[in-house]
Write a protein that holds these residues in place. Sequence first.
Motif, PDB file in Angstrom:
ATOM      1  N   ARG A   7      57.915  -7.186   6.069  1.00 31.27           N
ATOM      2  CA  ARG A   7      58.564  -7.783   5.062  1.00 31.27           C
ATOM      3  C   ARG A   7      58.198  -8.229   3.649  1.00 31.27           C
ATOM      4  O   ARG A   7      58.910  -8.054   2.545  1.00 31.27           O
ATOM      5  CB  ARG A   7      58.690  -9.522   5.421  1.00 31.27           C
ATOM      6  N   THR A   8      56.349  -8.152   3.443  1.00 28.74           N
ATOM      7  CA  THR A   8      56.022  -8.237   1.969  1.00 28.74           C
ATOM      8  C   THR A   8      55.676  -6.811   1.265  1.00 28.74           C
ATOM      9  O   THR A   8      56.118  -6.797   0.319  1.00 28.74           O
ATOM     10  CB  THR A   8      54.423  -8.893   2.197  1.00 28.74           C
ATOM     11  N   THR A   9      55.888  -5.756   2.255  1.00 23.20           N
ATOM     12  CA  THR A   9      55.413  -4.197   1.985  1.00 23.20           C
ATOM     13  C   THR A   9      56.833  -3.352   1.686  1.00 23.20           C
ATOM     14  O   THR A   9      56.509  -2.668   0.549  1.00 23.20           O
ATOM     15  CB  THR A   9      54.386  -3.463   2.931  1.00 23.20           C
ATOM     16  N   GLY A  10      58.347  -3.981   2.302  1.00 26.72           N
ATOM     17  CA  GLY A  10      58.700  -2.908   2.715  1.00 26.72           C
ATOM     18  C   GLY A  10      58.680  -2.053   2.856  1.00 26.72           C
ATOM     19  O   GLY A  10      59.786  -0.285   2.642  1.00 26.72           O
ATOM     20  N   ARG A  11      57.787  -1.384   3.522  1.00 32.97           N
ATOM     21  CA  ARG A  11      57.720  -0.486   4.520  1.00 32.97           C
ATOM     22  C   ARG A  11      57.955  -0.268   6.014  1.00 32.97           C
ATOM     23  O   ARG A  11      56.856  -1.402   5.780  1.00 32.97           O
ATOM     24  CB  ARG A  11      55.930   0.051   3.475  1.00 32.97           C
ATOM     25  N   PRO A  12      57.805   0.928   6.791  1.00 37.14           N
ATOM     26  CA  PRO A  12      57.288   0.917   7.791  1.00 37.14           C
ATOM     27  C   PRO A  12      56.086   0.039   8.439  1.00 37.14           C
ATOM     28  O   PRO A  12      55.240  -0.009   7.756  1.00 37.14           O
ATOM     29  CB  PRO A  12      57.196   2.105   8.357  1.00 37.14           C
ATOM     30  N   VAL A  13      56.038  -0.190   9.183  1.00 38.55           N
ATOM     31  CA  VAL A  13      54.559  -1.513   9.203  1.00 38.55           C
ATOM     32  C   VAL A  13      54.098  -0.079  10.565  1.00 38.55           C
ATOM     33  O   VAL A  13      54.390   0.369  11.262  1.00 38.55           O
ATOM     34  CB  VAL A  13      55.105  -2.811  10.838  1.00 38.55           C
ATOM     35  N   ALA A  14      52.668  -0.638  10.571  1.00 41.59           N
ATOM     36  CA  ALA A  14      51.327   0.887  11.002  1.00 41.59           C
ATOM     37  C   ALA A  14      51.826   1.033  12.437  1.00 41.59           C
ATOM     38  O   ALA A  14      51.324   1.470  12.989  1.00 41.59           O
ATOM     39  CB  ALA A  14      49.992  -0.213  10.414  1.00 41.59           C
ATOM     40  N   GLU A  15      51.772   0.073  13.156  1.00 42.81           N
ATOM     41  CA  GLU A  15      52.281  -0.424  14.459  1.00 42.81           C
ATOM     42  C   GLU A  15      53.272   0.329  14.973  1.00 42.81           C
ATOM     43  O   GLU A  15      53.773   0.060  15.901  1.00 42.81           O
ATOM     44  CB  GLU A  15      52.104  -2.337  15.044  1.00 42.81           C
TER      45      GLU A  15
END
Length: 64
Positions: free
Chosen positions: A39-47
């Motif tokens: 939500r905050t990064t706008g990037r795929p989550v690491a998990e």
Amino acid sequence: MMGAPPPAGFRRRERPPEWAIPCPLDYCRAKAGTPCIGRTTGRPVAEGSHPSRLDTWLTNQPAA
Ligand SMILES: [Zn+2]
């Protein structure tokens, strides 16, 4: 050996099974087969996916 933690930097290289379903989170809404977006990064989550997605997927699995 049981219970050994994964090594640091461990990442799943294959698609997580929960990707079979869309993410249930309103702010994410990742489509099936695509990674969750932070939500905050706008990037795929690491998990690879949000815990709620995995939980939803697990909940919908047919009983073994
Ligand atoms: Zn998600």
